[in-house]
Enzyme design. Structure first.
Site, PDB file in Angstrom:
ATOM      1  CB  SER A 111      29.600  37.429  40.310  1.00 38.37           C
ATOM      2  OG  SER A 111      30.446  37.992  41.304  1.00 38.37           O
ATOM      3  CB  CYS A 112      32.779  33.337  39.498  1.00 35.15           C
ATOM      4  SG  CYS A 112      33.394  34.610  38.361  1.00 35.15           S
TER       5      CYS A 112
ATOM      6  CB  THR B 298      34.074  44.784  38.134  1.00 34.50           C
ATOM      7  OG1 THR B 298      33.612  43.848  39.112  1.00 34.50           O
ATOM      8  CG2 THR B 298      35.015  45.770  38.808  1.00 34.50           C
TER       9      THR B 298
ATOM     10  NE  ARG C  50      35.896  39.872  31.758  1.00 34.74           N
ATOM     11  CZ  ARG C  50      34.850  39.953  30.934  1.00 34.74           C
ATOM     12  NH1 ARG C  50      35.007  39.665  29.642  1.00 34.74           N
ATOM     13  NH2 ARG C  50      33.664  40.310  31.393  1.00 34.74           N
TER      14      ARG C  50
ATOM     15  CG  ASN D  26      36.550  31.996  35.788  1.00 33.76           C
ATOM     16  OD1 ASN D  26      37.777  31.925  35.890  1.00 33.76           O
ATOM     17  ND2 ASN D  26      35.912  31.874  34.634  1.00 33.76           N
TER      18      ASN D  26
END
Length: 338
Positions: free
Chosen positions: A153-154, A212, A235, A317
């Site tokens: 993932s980023c 996450t 977020r 990202n």
């Protein structure tokens, strides 16, 4: 010339295409097909114009069922069944699997059965793939027989190089992470239904906690870190660039200057082009369109009692991750061709 196809032409798929042309890697690779269910006119428009990354430097045109970028003609496909994609006829070396839907070996092998030689997933995957790669840290593990690989993932690409550097120099005993991630398209513009009740809420009006698996992603790249990290994620109402608040307990006693020196040296050495370091008073938008996986903000480094270290890391990202997709795919091809 390496022949590439993109399956799924959303934020990451489009960033991969643009990064290919901006990075100079077009001399090594050519995108020959894009499979996307959206209308061709929308595909062309969103390639040419992008709210986050600006106008594409190259003129993009739609001619019949092809997207033309200069002398390059890219076939546009609209096939929902990956087993029916013409990868054999098109002699595809590698597929960028960027739908966010095909996330395990069995589903991604549909591309192999269709004739592609390799698949790189732009997302964390199930554990049954041939490898999960954070370029710069473990891409040397790639082998010729690897056909389905995840690019992680980023956020994993952002944090793992830093943990690796700290562990090699000081030893890492444990850590805690907060990811401060820009809003994504799985959130709502205004309140609307979603399986995750927090994601029913308007993305532009709240800081929204989300699940996450970053800690488990770290373990997959650095197995000796198993059970040493935990992570949470929120977020925030920005459209791009992510910050990571990383706290680690080290085995050795350090100070701020020592930690920053080691990280800056790594950014200028082994991780050049992947890890960055800054001591300027920057904000998130200053890292938009940055091709590096991670940038350490040295102004925010803190040390408590000699062994508890807090760091602030930045990453684009989208753009940083898209550039690592290119790097990892080239490493996969190199491993396959020997």
């Amino acid at each position: 010339m390496i022949r590439v196809a993109i399956n799924g032409y959303g934020r990451i798929g489009r960033s991969i295409l643009r990064a290919l042309y901006e990075s100079g890697k077009r001399q090594q690779m050519q995108i020959v097909a894009i499979n996307e269910l959206a209308k061709p006119e929308a595909i062309i428009h969103l390639t040419q114009y992008d709210t986050t990354h600006g106008r594409f430097a190259h003129k993009v045109k739609l001619v019949d069922d092809h997207m033309l970028i200069g002398d390059d003609a890219i076939k546009i496909l609209h096939e929902p069944d990956p087993t029916k994609l013409p990868w054999h006829e098109m002699d595809i070396d590698i597929v960028y699997e960027a739908t966010g839907v095909l996330l395990d070996r069995q589903s991604c092998e549909a591309h192999i059965h269709a004739g592609a030689k390799q698949v790189l997933i732009s997302h964390p995957s199930s554990a049954d793939v041939d490898g999960t790669i954070v370029y710069g840290v473990n891409h040397d593990l790639l082998r010729a027989e690897h056909t389905v690989v995840s690019n992680a993932s980023c956020t994993t690409n952002c944090i793992v190089p830093v943990i690796d550097v700290l562990d090699r120099h000081f030893g890492v005993k444990s850590g805690a992470i907060t990811t401060i991630h820009s809003a994504m398209n799985d959130q709502q513009v205004i309140d609307a239904y979603h399986d995750d009740l927090r994601r029913t809420r308007a993305a532009g009006q709240s800081i929204i906690p989300v699940d996450t698996k970053l800690a488990r992603g770290i373990e997959r790249i650095l197995p000796h870190m198993k059970d040493k990290f935990e992570a949470i994620s929120v977020r925030v109402p920005t459209i791009n660039v992510t910050a990571i608040d990383l706290s680690v307990t080290l085995e050795k006693t350090v100070d701020i200057a020592t930690v920053n020196h080691v990280l800056e040296s790594a950014a200028n050495g082994r991780f050049n082009g992947i890890l960055g370091y800054t001591d300027e008073p920057l904000v998130s938008c200053d890292f938009n369109h940055d091709p590096r996986s991670s940038i350490v903000d040295g102004t925010q480094t803190r040390v408590s009692a000699g062994q508890l270290v807090k760091l602030l890391l930045w990453c684009d990202n989208e753009w940083g991750f898209a550039n690592r997709m290119l790097d990892t795919s080239l490493a996969m091809i190199a491993a396959k061709r020997g």
